[in-house]
Design an enzyme around this catalytic site. Structure first.
Site, PDB file in Angstrom:
ATOM      1  N   ASP A  15       0.817  -1.218   0.000  1.00  0.00           N
ATOM      2  CA  ASP A  15       0.000   0.000   0.000  1.00  0.00           C
ATOM      3  C   ASP A  15       0.850   1.267   0.000  1.00  0.00           C
ATOM      4  OD1 ASP A  15      -2.087  -1.881   0.385  1.00  0.00           O
ATOM      5  OD2 ASP A  15      -1.885  -1.707   2.555  1.00  0.00           O
ATOM      6  N   GLU A 187     -11.196   0.985  -3.742  1.00  0.00           N
ATOM      7  CA  GLU A 187     -10.562   1.397  -2.489  1.00  0.00           C
ATOM      8  C   GLU A 187      -9.294   2.175  -2.821  1.00  0.00           C
ATOM      9  OE1 GLU A 187      -9.373  -2.150  -0.365  1.00  0.00           O
ATOM     10  OE2 GLU A 187      -8.733  -3.131  -2.208  1.00  0.00           O
TER      11      GLU A 187
END
Length: 536
Positions: A15, A187
């Protein structure tokens, strides 16, 4: 420009959120249940990266005791508004089932090294928050939203709301600005502004083998957003034999000379089961802007293993043996699980690493397990432990660890009569019950004296070793399948395990007496193995 080989942050570093301030680049990555929270690496050339800080260091910022495996700190976003650094992060308390309890916070600092502020709570409507600093001075908070009533998928789009830094809270209306594409599971939002356009980068398809980076734009920050003509600017979902799989969840950065790069998470599966032992890693791709003001990944959308960047990687440093001592505290490469009170589980005051035995291995609350990431497919690890085990409920030793359901543990312990012994415990078949297996008979050892413990991993083969004082290492127990220390075997369904393999030391005292174990040093030695297909 020179070529480097992806990933740029090997091992569990997912991420990525990238930022450039002047000549300095920074990447923040998720740490999940490992404390301190958020890893921030620094680079001058996009090729060589050094871990410089973990900003969430105290209880006021982060307390993950009780957070299940693969919960905790998700998807941080690191930005700079011209005056200070801002870090947005989620602490996930529950992720399985219909509900997700995900609390979002903001901290800030004048310097990347800190000190970082106490957190401001923002919301709990979803995860993967980011903060966008518009050129008019306003700040906007963006996160995915969660709807437990939706079937079959619970992702409800990307929400936008203004953040007032003086009031320390979100203000004004909440707008759902983007529903994503037919790949679903939208997301990981990041906002940018360029040539009068607002650009929204998102992740879709879940974090397994259908993952992708999706791009959209609008003339207005609150939409409507038009999806990129190619839909997904980066993905491996249609390229099952590409070296970098699971490509998604990205962020953009510009170099001082105007080039654009996309950093993204990726995985390098091994074995026929396609297991990502090193977890989700950070890779980089060169991108460019077309005349139509859309961005494209050079040679994309499938991510490239080899990429041109301004710098040349120091390969000698990557392959160097790391011998850790504890004279100056705990080295930065190490983390522990969940607790913001490290003084209850460890001390380095004597120049050794002393662990105080707490709860059992796999506890979600307080256990003394200190480890570093596995960053190579093959390596050796070694330590020396001094531990006076008293019974079968006291143990300390060497562990290769993924989660409560996936670990191998060679421990100095004792029989119920007090006789010390070496015992291997693993959880290879523990999911979903969490039961241990004992694959070899205990080896009786003297009740006094230090013990050297070691392990080797060569691809999917793990072997433990031990030596008493004055003796050579000898193998103990069978050869294990190290590939279970992977996201794919983490004890959850697809898209449910998010970390990576660690190796380190541990101490457990199920009597509750906090018996101490002293570790002289810890060695991590990378090994070049020709069977490691994708080793960098």
């Amino acid at each position: 420009m020179p070529l480097i080989t992806n990933p740029i942050l090997p091992g569990f570093n997912p991420d990525p959120s990238i930022l450039r301030v002047g000549e300095d680049y920074y990447i923040a990555t998720s740490t999940f249940e490992w404390f301190p929270g958020v890893q921030i690496h620094h680079s001058k050339d996009l090729a060589n990266w050094e871990l410089v800080t973990r900003p969430l260091t105290r209880k006021a910022q982060l307390d993950m005791r009780g957070d299940p495996d693969s919960c905790g700190v998700w998807a941080p976003c690191l930005t700079h508004d011209g005056e200070k650094f801002w870090l947005v992060y989620t602490d996930v308390k529950r992720k399985d089932g219909s509900f997700k309890d995900a609390h979002n916070y903001i901290v800030w600092a004048d310097k990347i090294e800190g000190p970082w502020s106490d957190p401001v709570y923002t919301n709990s409507s979803g995860f993967d928050p980011s903060l966008f600093h518009d050129d008019d001075g306003r700040k906007w908070f963006v996160n995915m939203t969660w709807d437990h009533r939706r079937r079959p998928l619970l992702f409800a789009g990307i929400a936008l709301q203004e953040f007032d830094p003086k009031a320390g809270k979100l203000v004004g209306p909440i707008t759902n600005i983007y529903q994503g594409t037919d790949l679903e599971l939208v997301e990981g939002p990041h906002l940018y502004k360029r040539n009068g356009w607002y650009y929204l980068l998102t992740a879709e398809g879940g974090t397994a083998y259908d993952h992708a980076v999706t791009f959209a734009r609008s003339r207005n920050i609150d939409g409507p957003y038009e999806t990129h003509p190619d839909k997904h600017i980066l993905t491996s979902k249609d390229a099952p034999f590409a070296a970098l799989q699971r490509a998604g969840h990205g962020d953009l950065v510009d170099t001082p000379d105007g080039k654009t790069y996309l950093v993204h998470l990726s995985g390098r599966p091994t074995t026929q089961e396609r297991r990502c032992v090193l977890g989700r890693e950070t890779s980089i791709q060169e991108a460019y802007w077309g005349e139509d003001d859309w961005i494209h990944v050079k040679h994309g959308p499938v991510p490239s293993l080899h990429v041109e960047v301004p710098g040349t990687r120091d390969e000698a440093k990557y392959w160097a043996e790391q011998r850790y001592t504890f004279d100056n505290g705990l080295p930065i490469d190490f983390q522990w699980l969940r607790t913001p009170e490290p003084e209850r589980i460890l001390s380095t005051e004597t120049g050794k690493l002393r662990l105080f035995g707490r709860e059992s291995i796999g506890s979600w609350f307080e256990q003394a397990l200190v480890a570093r990431r596995q960053t190579h497919f093959s390596y050796d690890a070694e330590t020396v432990v001094d531990f006076k085990a008293t019974d079968e409920r006291t143990m300390a030793g060497l562990t290769a660890y993924y989660s409560r359901y996936n670990f191998f543990y060679l421990a100095v312990t004792a029989h119920s009569d007090g006789q010390r012994e070496l015992l291997i415990m693993n959880s290879e078949v523990s999911w979903p019950d969490g039961k241990l297996s004992f694959p070899a008979d205990p080896v009786q050892i003297p009740n006094e004296g230090k013990v050297k413990l070691a392990l080797t991993i060569r691809g999917r083969k793990l072997q433990f070793f031990y030596a008493l004082e004055g003796q050579d290492l000898q193998p103990i127990g069978p050869v294990f399948d190290a590939s279970i220390l992977s996201d794919e075997c983490g004890g959850h369904q697809a898209h449910g395990s998010f970390t990576g393999a660690f190796v380190g030391v541990a101490a457990h005292d199920l009597n509750g007496t906090a018996s101490p174990a002293d570790f002289d040093y810890f060695t991590y030695r990378p090994v070049k193995d020709p069977t490691d297909r994708y080793e960098v």
